[in-house]
Write an enzyme that holds these catalytic residues in place. Structure first.
Site, PDB file in Angstrom:
ATOM      1  N   CYS A   1       0.679  -1.220  -0.034  1.00 53.65           N
ATOM      2  CA  CYS A   1       0.253  -0.084   0.060  1.00 53.65           C
ATOM      3  C   CYS A   1       0.791   1.374   0.025  1.00 53.65           C
ATOM      4  CB  CYS A   1      -0.987  -0.032   1.125  1.00 53.65           C
ATOM      5  SG  CYS A   1      -2.145  -1.468   1.291  1.00 53.65           S
TER       6      CYS A   1
ATOM      7  N   HIS B   1      12.312   1.257   5.286  1.00 52.18           N
ATOM      8  CA  HIS B   1      12.310  -0.217   5.034  1.00 52.18           C
ATOM      9  C   HIS B   1      12.809  -1.121   6.186  1.00 52.18           C
ATOM     10  CE1 HIS B   1      12.024  -3.806   2.735  1.00 52.18           C
ATOM     11  NE2 HIS B   1      11.765  -3.200   1.537  1.00 52.18           N
TER      12      HIS B   1
ATOM     13  N   HIS C   1      -2.365  19.537   7.173  1.00 53.24           N
ATOM     14  CA  HIS C   1      -3.104  18.688   6.724  1.00 53.24           C
ATOM     15  C   HIS C   1      -2.500  17.190   6.827  1.00 53.24           C
ATOM     16  CE1 HIS C   1      -6.097  21.842   5.094  1.00 53.24           C
ATOM     17  NE2 HIS C   1      -4.778  22.277   4.480  1.00 53.24           N
TER      18      HIS C   1
ATOM     19  N   HIS D   1      -2.667   6.939   5.353  1.00 58.03           N
ATOM     20  CA  HIS D   1      -3.204   5.579   4.582  1.00 58.03           C
ATOM     21  C   HIS D   1      -4.703   5.012   5.340  1.00 58.03           C
ATOM     22  CE1 HIS D   1      -3.705   1.624   2.759  1.00 58.03           C
ATOM     23  NE2 HIS D   1      -3.031   1.157   3.525  1.00 58.03           N
TER      24      HIS D   1
ATOM     25  N   ASN E   1     -10.298   0.639   1.885  1.00 58.97           N
ATOM     26  CA  ASN E   1      -9.015   0.722   1.776  1.00 58.97           C
ATOM     27  C   ASN E   1      -8.710   0.561   0.458  1.00 58.97           C
ATOM     28  OD1 ASN E   1      -6.143   0.066   1.533  1.00 58.97           O
ATOM     29  ND2 ASN E   1      -6.079  -1.500   3.228  1.00 58.97           N
TER      30      ASN E   1
END
Length: 454
Positions: free
Chosen positions: A184, A263, A348, A352, A385
């Site tokens: 995602c 990562h 703002h 996700h 989602n």
């Protein structure tokens, strides 16, 4: 600037004299000059990356699937009947409303799970988003220099990027990339890749297309860790046009300030938190979501915002964080490390829409108000989602509400398999007038926000 040009002028005069004498040294200096000018010009043109505009795919009403309809469809699939109660529980806790979208192929009786149906779904989403973007920007397809598509699950051959090239007959010299299996957060990875390409290709336009394929990711077994994906993912996609042309700053919406990629794949629990594999029957493929997913997301977010804080936080906030960190590490293990107040940096927050629990946890970590979380919460309620495109539906909500003002800072946050946390920071170059917007929220924005506390 003028001193640089003057220096180059004197240099040219010397070279003309040397060149007339057929001096080999002159040739070498000429090559050096050309290299210098090319480097100078390239840096000059590639300093800024602008978001000209973006478009979110607005699915057809016939794809609307209420929670009750979703359960009824699951009952028609023999393998899924045993897990109906579990799916109901997931949907009840999802934060979804009753107007999210699924592919029409999943509403057939029985659901049509095949490559042709998956391809049809993706073509509808990608072409729909790009068509709307081209309409909004009046962009000519022959002017697109870079194309990046991302979809985690569905990766046919030819690739999705080739699909776009073929459909729009893009030029043969286009730089074309297709990202897969990155979850995602791949939408922001694509933005970061586009930024890096624009830094070395002056006067260029980059088209980024982010989506996910629901048909090819639909799981037909009874493994609960894999059934969660069925319940949470919905149809969506976004197309984003980026530019490094200085004149575009006058009509672009946003300026890209930062991209931060984290990562954590070197850790086994992070790597395995979202994993595509066969279930215990060794026959049915699905995407398993582990119980460590939430803690993994929190771990990745913490490191990401620590890196981002170096660039955006006020000096006092940095001091508070560093001082408490040092005290905890060297003097008092029980000391709680100060969480910087990112509300001082951003107007703002586009988070996700991975699920209700994800939004609740991030709200606590960042200390966001209900108003600041509203765009993400409403996007989860209305569209579910939509994977890598979700952050663009969130930003579209802010625009539809008329909340974007010149100078506002926007923070996009996304999580993905691997495990990754990626963020992007934008600065609004102008007020965004919702009346002039083509936006999937516009026809119903007056109905939001709605109460989702139940």
């Amino acid at each position: 600037m003028f001193s640089t040009l003057s220096t180059i002028g004197h240099f040219l005069n010397i070279q003309i004299l040397l060149f007339k004498s057929n001096n080999i040294f002159s040739l070498l200096l000429w090559c050096s000059l050309i290299a210098f000018i090319a480097t100078f010009y390239q840096k000059k043109c590639s300093k800024n990356v602008y978001l000209v505009d973006f478009a979110c795919y607005n699915p057809f009403p016939r794809g609307i699937c209420s929670k009750e309809m979703f359960i009824e469809q699951s009952k028609r699939v023999g393998h899924l009947k045993e897990s109906i109660d579990f799916q109901k529980k997931i949907l009840d806790r999802s934060g979804f409303g009753n107007k999210t979208y699924v592919p029409e192929s999943l509403l057939e009786n029985p659901p049509n799970i095949c490559t042709n149906a998956a391809r049809k779904e993706t073509e509808s989403v990608i072409f729909g988003a790009i068509d709307e973007l081209l309409l909004k920007t009046k962009m000519k397809v022959e002017d697109i220099d870079i194309l990046i598509t991302n979809c985690s699950i569905f990766n046919p051959s030819p690739s999705l990027s080739a699909m776009v090239v073929n459909h729009y007959k893009l030029k043969h010299q286009i730089l074309c990339y297709n990202l897969s299996g990155m979850g995602c957060s791949a939408g922001l990875i694509a933005i970061d890749l586009a930024k890096q390409l624009l830094e070395v290709h002056p006067n260029s336009y980059a088209l980024v297309v982010s989506t996910e394929n629901i048909n090819s990711g639909y799981y037909l077994g009874n493994n609960r860790s894999m059934l969660v994906s069925n319940c949470l993912f919905r149809v969506g996609g976004a197309a984003i046009l980026l530019s490094n042309i200085s004149s575009d700053s006058h009509h672009s919406k946003y300026h890209l300030k930062h991209t931060i990629r984290t990562h954590k794949g070197s850790r086994d629990n992070c790597y395995n938190s979202v994993f595509q594999k066969e279930d215990e029957t060794n026959k049915i493929t699905g995407v398993s979501l582990s119980k460590d997913l939430m803690s993994t997301a929190g771990f990745a977010l913490k490191e990401n915002i620590t890196t981002l804080g170096k660039f955006v936080l006020p000096l006092l906030e940095k001091f508070k964080f560093v001082s408490t960190f040092v005290v905890k590490k060297y003097f008092n293990k029980k000391m709680k490390v100060y969480t910087p107040d990112f509300k001082l940096c951003f107007e703002h927050f586009c988070i996700h829409t991975g699920g209700k629990a994800v939004l609740v946890d991030i709200q606590k970590v960042l200390g966001l108000s209900d108003f600041q979380l509203e765009p993400s919460r409403m996007t989860l309620y209305r569209y579910g989602n939509t994977s890598s495109s979700s952050i663009w539906y969130v930003l579209a909500y802010c625009e539809a509400k008329g909340r974007i003002r010149k100078g506002d800072k926007i923070w996009q946050i996304a999580f993905g398999s691997g495990f990754k946390c990626n963020t992007a920071v934008w600065c609004a170059l102008r007020d965004v007038d919702p009346i002039k917007e083509i936006n999937p929220w516009m026809d119903e924005i007056s109905q939001f926000p709605v109460d989702v506390s139940i």
